[in-house]
Every structure is written in C-alpha cells, then in structure tokens.
Design a protein around this motif. Structure first.
Motif, PDB file in Angstrom:
ATOM      1  N   LYS A 496       3.401 -43.513  11.953  1.00 19.02           N
ATOM      2  CA  LYS A 496       2.896 -42.332  12.451  1.00 19.02           C
ATOM      3  C   LYS A 496       3.675 -41.190  12.541  1.00 19.02           C
ATOM      4  O   LYS A 496       3.777 -40.436  13.509  1.00 19.02           O
ATOM      5  N   ASP A 497       4.417 -41.221  11.471  1.00 25.07           N
ATOM      6  CA  ASP A 497       5.531 -40.182  11.603  1.00 25.07           C
ATOM      7  C   ASP A 497       6.621 -39.989  12.565  1.00 25.07           C
ATOM      8  O   ASP A 497       7.295 -39.059  12.765  1.00 25.07           O
ATOM      9  N   GLU A 498       6.669 -41.379  13.038  1.00 25.89           N
ATOM     10  CA  GLU A 498       7.623 -41.603  14.382  1.00 25.89           C
ATOM     11  C   GLU A 498       8.770 -42.593  13.634  1.00 25.89           C
ATOM     12  O   GLU A 498       8.172 -43.733  13.160  1.00 25.89           O
ATOM     13  N   ASN A 499       9.916 -42.518  13.739  1.00 27.03           N
ATOM     14  CA  ASN A 499      10.724 -43.508  13.763  1.00 27.03           C
ATOM     15  C   ASN A 499      10.980 -44.484  14.839  1.00 27.03           C
ATOM     16  O   ASN A 499      11.686 -44.228  15.947  1.00 27.03           O
ATOM     17  N   LEU A 523      23.876 -44.150  20.725  1.00 26.53           N
ATOM     18  CA  LEU A 523      23.607 -45.238  19.825  1.00 26.53           C
ATOM     19  C   LEU A 523      22.905 -44.961  18.355  1.00 26.53           C
ATOM     20  O   LEU A 523      21.867 -44.557  18.411  1.00 26.53           O
ATOM     21  N   VAL A 524      23.693 -45.218  17.173  1.00 25.95           N
ATOM     22  CA  VAL A 524      23.393 -44.594  16.152  1.00 25.95           C
ATOM     23  C   VAL A 524      22.901 -45.590  14.964  1.00 25.95           C
ATOM     24  O   VAL A 524      23.520 -46.569  14.594  1.00 25.95           O
ATOM     25  N   HIS A 525      21.699 -45.338  14.418  1.00 26.88           N
ATOM     26  CA  HIS A 525      21.333 -46.249  13.239  1.00 26.88           C
ATOM     27  C   HIS A 525      21.994 -45.555  11.876  1.00 26.88           C
ATOM     28  O   HIS A 525      21.861 -44.715  11.445  1.00 26.88           O
ATOM     29  N   ILE A 526      22.813 -46.558  11.375  1.00 29.06           N
ATOM     30  CA  ILE A 526      23.918 -45.877  10.443  1.00 29.06           C
ATOM     31  C   ILE A 526      23.354 -45.658   9.286  1.00 29.06           C
ATOM     32  O   ILE A 526      23.543 -44.485   8.583  1.00 29.06           O
ATOM     33  N   LEU A 530      20.264 -41.584  12.577  1.00 25.35           N
ATOM     34  CA  LEU A 530      19.363 -41.101  13.574  1.00 25.35           C
ATOM     35  C   LEU A 530      19.962 -41.647  14.985  1.00 25.35           C
ATOM     36  O   LEU A 530      20.708 -42.867  14.965  1.00 25.35           O
ATOM     37  N   CYS A 531      19.511 -41.147  16.018  1.00 21.93           N
ATOM     38  CA  CYS A 531      19.936 -41.713  17.283  1.00 21.93           C
ATOM     39  C   CYS A 531      18.915 -42.138  18.227  1.00 21.93           C
ATOM     40  O   CYS A 531      17.698 -41.720  18.113  1.00 21.93           O
ATOM     41  N   MET A 532      19.135 -43.348  18.958  1.00 16.39           N
ATOM     42  CA  MET A 532      18.238 -43.649  19.986  1.00 16.39           C
ATOM     43  C   MET A 532      18.155 -42.444  21.184  1.00 16.39           C
ATOM     44  O   MET A 532      18.860 -41.903  21.528  1.00 16.39           O
ATOM     45  N   ASP A 533      16.456 -42.337  21.257  1.00 18.25           N
ATOM     46  CA  ASP A 533      16.169 -41.171  21.985  1.00 18.25           C
ATOM     47  C   ASP A 533      14.943 -41.495  22.878  1.00 18.25           C
ATOM     48  O   ASP A 533      13.956 -42.247  22.648  1.00 18.25           O
ATOM     49  N   ALA A 546      15.767 -40.464  16.657  1.00 17.21           N
ATOM     50  CA  ALA A 546      15.764 -38.953  16.266  1.00 17.21           C
ATOM     51  C   ALA A 546      16.652 -38.270  15.720  1.00 17.21           C
ATOM     52  O   ALA A 546      17.824 -38.906  16.026  1.00 17.21           O
ATOM     53  N   ASN A 547      16.737 -37.154  15.315  1.00 17.33           N
ATOM     54  CA  ASN A 547      18.035 -36.692  14.900  1.00 17.33           C
ATOM     55  C   ASN A 547      19.088 -36.360  16.034  1.00 17.33           C
ATOM     56  O   ASN A 547      18.622 -36.088  16.955  1.00 17.33           O
ATOM     57  N   CYS A 548      20.279 -36.678  15.577  1.00 17.90           N
ATOM     58  CA  CYS A 548      21.510 -36.602  16.677  1.00 17.90           C
ATOM     59  C   CYS A 548      21.664 -35.285  17.246  1.00 17.90           C
ATOM     60  O   CYS A 548      21.770 -34.364  16.450  1.00 17.90           O
ATOM     61  N   ASP A 549      21.628 -35.293  18.534  1.00 16.93           N
ATOM     62  CA  ASP A 549      22.110 -33.965  19.079  1.00 16.93           C
ATOM     63  C   ASP A 549      22.724 -34.084  20.536  1.00 16.93           C
ATOM     64  O   ASP A 549      23.189 -35.237  20.932  1.00 16.93           O
ATOM     65  N   ASP A 550      22.962 -33.078  21.335  1.00 14.14           N
ATOM     66  CA  ASP A 550      23.818 -32.967  22.444  1.00 14.14           C
ATOM     67  C   ASP A 550      22.833 -33.694  23.794  1.00 14.14           C
ATOM     68  O   ASP A 550      23.528 -33.185  24.940  1.00 14.14           O
ATOM     69  N   SER A 551      21.673 -33.842  23.728  1.00 14.67           N
ATOM     70  CA  SER A 551      20.672 -33.935  24.691  1.00 14.67           C
ATOM     71  C   SER A 551      20.989 -35.214  25.491  1.00 14.67           C
ATOM     72  O   SER A 551      21.483 -36.083  24.854  1.00 14.67           O
ATOM     73  N   LEU A 552      20.673 -35.139  26.944  1.00 17.69           N
ATOM     74  CA  LEU A 552      21.047 -36.416  27.677  1.00 17.69           C
ATOM     75  C   LEU A 552      20.052 -37.404  27.203  1.00 17.69           C
ATOM     76  O   LEU A 552      20.429 -38.661  27.711  1.00 17.69           O
ATOM     77  N   SER A 553      18.807 -37.208  26.692  1.00 16.29           N
ATOM     78  CA  SER A 553      17.937 -38.310  26.279  1.00 16.29           C
ATOM     79  C   SER A 553      18.779 -39.165  25.290  1.00 16.29           C
ATOM     80  O   SER A 553      18.015 -40.115  24.961  1.00 16.29           O
TER      81      SER A 553
END
Length: 560
Positions: A496-499, A523-526, A530-533, A546-553
């Motif tokens: 459903k458009d979510e990873n 924690l990155v999916h090589i 994408l990063c665990m969020d 989700a796309n990797c960023d600097d968020s605490l999530s």
C-alpha cells in the motif's frame, strides 16, 4: 521301515496340531512359558501367519489406506469422541484392525537385499494410556503382519495405568485369542509414570536385542523393520528413526510423508523439521542411504537394547512428557553414537492437534522443566539462549541432575560446542561472529524492534513495542549484513505504497534476506538506502522504511 507318504503327512499334521493346542491351552500372556516350548513348528506357525498377511486381499472401509467418511447421523458421536480421543474414532471403528496400506517406499527400497537370519530380533514397545482400542490393535496387527518372524521377538504393550475397562480383560482376551503364540504381551506400570518413565519400564521388561518404540496410533508398512535391523547389525551405536507417513486424524487416510527432512531444534527447546543440508546430500551415495540428523521427533525410534542402557536410557528425572527427544538426541551424538533417518523404513502415524488424555497437572510446565534439565546437563554455555527465551524457568526447581552429569563424565562425552560444529553446523548461533546482537531501541519513543509474537514458520511483519525484557526484542546483524532472529531474516516489502520489513523464514530464500547496516544511529536497508523509521507509529505497529534524514524517529540505540 519307511512309512507310506500319506501316513507320514498325517503324522506331521497331528504333531503340528498338538503343538498349537498346547500353546493355546498353556500360554498366559504375561508368562515366560513361550520359551519353554519354542520349536520348529512354532516358527512355522509364525511364518505362515506372516506370509498369509502379506497376501491378504479384503475389501472394506479404509482398505489400502483409503479415507473413511462418516454419515451425518454419526457426526454427533464423532463430535463427542473427537474431544476425548483427538482423532476420528467413529471412522477408526469401521476399519479392519489389519487393513492393508499403500507401500510408499522409494522404488530402490524394493530391490534391497536383506540377510534377515543374521540380524538381531526386536521388541516393539508400545506405550499407551487410555488409548482408543482400535488404534492400539491396528498398531499391533500392522507390526505382527509386516515383520518377518526372524526379526520380531515380541510386541510389548506397556499400559501406563489406564482406567478404561476395555483395556483390561477384553484386551487380554482378544490378544490371547488372536495371537496364541504369545508374540504380543502386556505389562502394566504400578502407577501413572508418564511417557518417559514408561519407556524405561518397557525397555527393562523387553527381551529382544533391539528396542523399537512406537506410539500407540501407528501403522507399520511393508518392509519397515528389515532396514532398521540391518543398520543396527552394521552399527550397534546407530539410533534410527523410520520415515513417518501421515495418517489423517479426520479420515484415517494413509498419506506419504516427507523423505527430505531432518530434525533440528529451537533455542526454546522445541523440535523442528528442516531440509537436508547440502553437505549431507553429498555424503550419501544413494537416495536411500541413512540420513544423519541432529535431532529426532522422539516417538518412533529403534536402538540396540544394550546401547540404550549403556548411554543412560532416558532421564528418569523427567516428568510425563516433553524434552526427552532432544535430550536423547544430544546425548547420543555427544557420547559416541549417531542418529539417522532410514528412508526405506516407513511407519504411518496419526498426528493429533492436542494431548487428548491430559497431564496430571494443568499448570505444571512439564516440557519447560524437562528442557531445563537438558540444558543444565548437555548444553554447556549455550544454555544461555534457552534461558534468554525462558527466563520464567530460572527460579523453577528442576530436580537433581548430578547422576546425569556423572553419566556424561563416565561416558567421556563431547561438549555441546562439538555437537554444533560437527553435527549441526548450520545452526545459527545468535551472538557468535556477528556485528551486533541485542536490542534495537528508539530513544524518543522508547520503542524497540519487536517480533510481535509472529509465527516464525510462516513469517511475519516486523514491528515495534515498548522496550521490555523479552526475547521478541533480540536481534542479530550478521557478518554478512543480515538482520535476523534465530529463524527469520528481514526483507523489504512494499505494501500500500509503504515500505515495511517482513521477517521471512531464513531457509525460504537463496539469499537469506536483504542486507542492512548500522550507519551512526541509523539502521539502513542497503539496497534501497532507506532507514528504519518510527514516525507516526503506535505500540504494536509495523515498522516502516523511509528516506533517511536527521529526525529522531530514525535514531536508534544498539544495546548489547
């Protein structure tokens, strides 16, 4: 002076008839008198019975392993009985006690040659407690009918203090009438002992050179015993399991079983079925050669009686049921024996979803406590994984194991590390040669990655839950960058458009899951970067990528 041929035949007939009359009149099922009158005539009687059973051609319900379906009127009785028995006894009572079943052996097995006069003879030991009459007797008939007399010393029924009246005098009378040669006898435990101690009791009462343990709801197929006796004749320390065919609990239909599996175990001390590893396939010369297996399911096995007692029988400190199969598996391998599945030996078994006859206590954890005894005696430092999964058992009493530890020393048994390296090298060790082992926590929410009690055999979605002391929250990042648990490997799934992250059984894919890496606090999916969020997630939610960023999530603590 030579008597006429006709007269000689009459005299031989009268001699044989007198012998059989003596057997019928004198034998009592639980005496030793059979040995005092054993003769060529008795052997001839048993051989004739065996040959006659092989050529039996009878039509009726369930013949040749066909399914039996009950009527609507019978369904009411079935619904009552199924709760007590765990299988369709209405159908079972329609089927002949000595029905024919299909031969599911590999074609190569049918061309094997056996020198049965050179092999030891077996006591087939069948334990039961309040078992359905027809299930017991169909097991007995199948063993007697399909075992060459040279290889069958006796069928020993071990009644673990049953209370059903038909299992006393009516059963005794049936056996006396049907098997006048006393090939089948009954012994009874003085009190309810449970499966484990009843097996020890049965082994002590048995007289054959080999012990074959069967459940009381089996059917032995043609040619089942010859390959077992041949292998034990070749190697006395080999503990053997027949291949198990499935008998439907709902229709009593006889199906084929798997021949490409071995036994394993989980760190929670449960038996598992696994594919035969590549190194074992290469070791075997033909597809009907014995298959080495780390563990066994436990209900059906053959073992030299001498070797059985040499390596310590079963652990008498174990109660009722559970864990004894792994205990014997570890002990056999670590103490100089081998455990093998025999492809040419096939036995049908009714698999029930429940334990219909219950346990003495509804609250006592028999399997757990028994497994703790196994861990303490045989698993050395690797018992840490058992306790990581079963912390609840750490303060439970498990009895005195000093005699079992003394036995291990006396037999000069290998350490458990030897077993893992040499017998079960494919077993995943959660914290050895890995990049990370422990909890993965998001500090901003106090959520930890969590298996959410997913079914490891089927696979499940990886989620989050408040951090707690639970094995569901223990993960490993391997040297090859797999994020995994004991049995499951993480892969990306688009839904459903979510990873999301799905934990599939590690054996179901050639690549063994996707690759992940720890990059700082992420924690990155090589493959996708994408990063665990945990953004927007609630307790019990499925983790997102989700796309990797600097968020605490996306910040994670990796707690070893």
């Amino acid at each position: 002076m030579m008597l006429p041929r006709k007269i000689r035949r009459i005299l031989v007939f009268l001699s044989l008839s007198c012998t059989l009359l003596i057997i019928v009149s004198l034998l009592k099922p639980d005496t030793d008198s059979i040995h005092s009158i054993s003769s060529k005539e008795l052997k001839a009687f048993r051989l004739k019975r065996y040959l006659k059973s092989l050529n039996r051609q009878v039509k009726g319900p369930g013949e040749n392993g066909e399914a039996v379906h009950i009527t609507k009127d019978e369904q009411i009785q079935h619904d009552i009985e199924i709760k007590k028995e765990g299988f369709n006894v209405v159908a079972s009572r329609k089927i002949s006690l000595d029905r024919r079943i299909p031969d599911r052996r590999d074609k190569l097995c049918r061309h094997e040659k056996y020198n049965i006069n050179e092999y030891p003879a077996a006591s087939v030991v069948i334990i039961y407690f309040n078992e359905e009459w027809t299930a017991i007797l169909r097991t007995v008939h199948s063993v007697v009918n399909r075992s060459p007399p040279q290889l069958l010393h006796e069928v020993l029924l071990v009644d673990d203090s049953s209370t059903r009246p038909e299992l006393f005098e009516p059963l005794q009378n049936y056996l006396r009438k049907t098997f006048p040669d006393n090939i089948v006898r009954i012994v009874r435990t003085p009190e309810r002992s449970g499966l484990i101690r009843a097996k020890i009791f049965g082994a002590e009462q048995a007289r054959g050179e080999v012990l074959i343990f069967l459940d009381a709801h089996c059917e032995a197929s043609e040619g089942w015993i010859e390959p077992l006796m041949k292998r034990i004749h070749e190697k006395e320390s080999a503990v053997l399991c027949p291949m198990i065919d499935v008998i439907s609990s709902s229709t009593l239909a006889y199906y084929g079983g798997g021949s490409g599996s071995i036994g394993g175990f989980t760190w929670s001390m449960h038996f598992t079925w696994e594919s035969v590893p590549e190194f074992e396939l290469k070791r075997r010369k033909t597809r009907i050669d014995p298959i080495r297996s780390p563990t066994m399911a436990g209900g059906l096995l053959a073992i030299s009686r001498k070797f059985f007692f040499h390596i310590g029988a079963y652990d008498p400190g174990m109660d009722i049921w559970g864990g004894e199969n792994l205990e014997m598996s570890f002990r056999v391998w670590q103490c100089g024996g081998s455990l093998e599945f025999i492809p040419c030996s096939r036995v049908g078994h009714i698999f029930r979803d429940t334990h219909p006859y219950g346990f003495p206590s509804k609250t006592y954890d028999y399997h757990g406590i028994n497994s703790r005894r196994v861990a303490e005696v045989w698993m050395d430092e690797y018992k840490r994984f058992f306790y990581a999964k079963r912390k609840d058992l750490l303060h439970k009493q498990f009895g005195d194991v000093s005699k079992r530890i003394e036995l291990r020393k006396k037999l000069n048994c290998h350490p458990f590390s030897w077993f893992l390296k040499n017998v079960y090298p494919q077993k995943f060790i959660l914290d050895e040669n890995v990049k990370f082992y422990g909890k993965i926590r998001n500090p901003s929410t106090n959520f930890c990655l969590d298996s959410l009690n997913g079914n490891p055999r089927k696979g499940y979605n990886l989620g989050v839950y408040y951090c707690q002391d639970s094995f569901n929250q223990i993960f490993t990042l391997t040297e090859t960058s797999q994020l995994r648990t004991e049995e499951n490997c993480a892969i990306l799934r688009n839904t459903k458009d979510e990873n999301i992250v799905y934990m599939e059984p590690c054996t179901s894919t050639l690549v063994g899951g996707d690759k992940f890496k720890i990059d700082g606090q992420q924690l990155v999916h090589i493959p996708t970067k994408l990063c665990m969020d945990v953004s927007g997630l609630k307790m019990g939610s499925i983790i997102k990528l989700a796309n990797c960023d600097d968020s605490l999530s996306q910040n994670w603590e990796f707690i070893k």
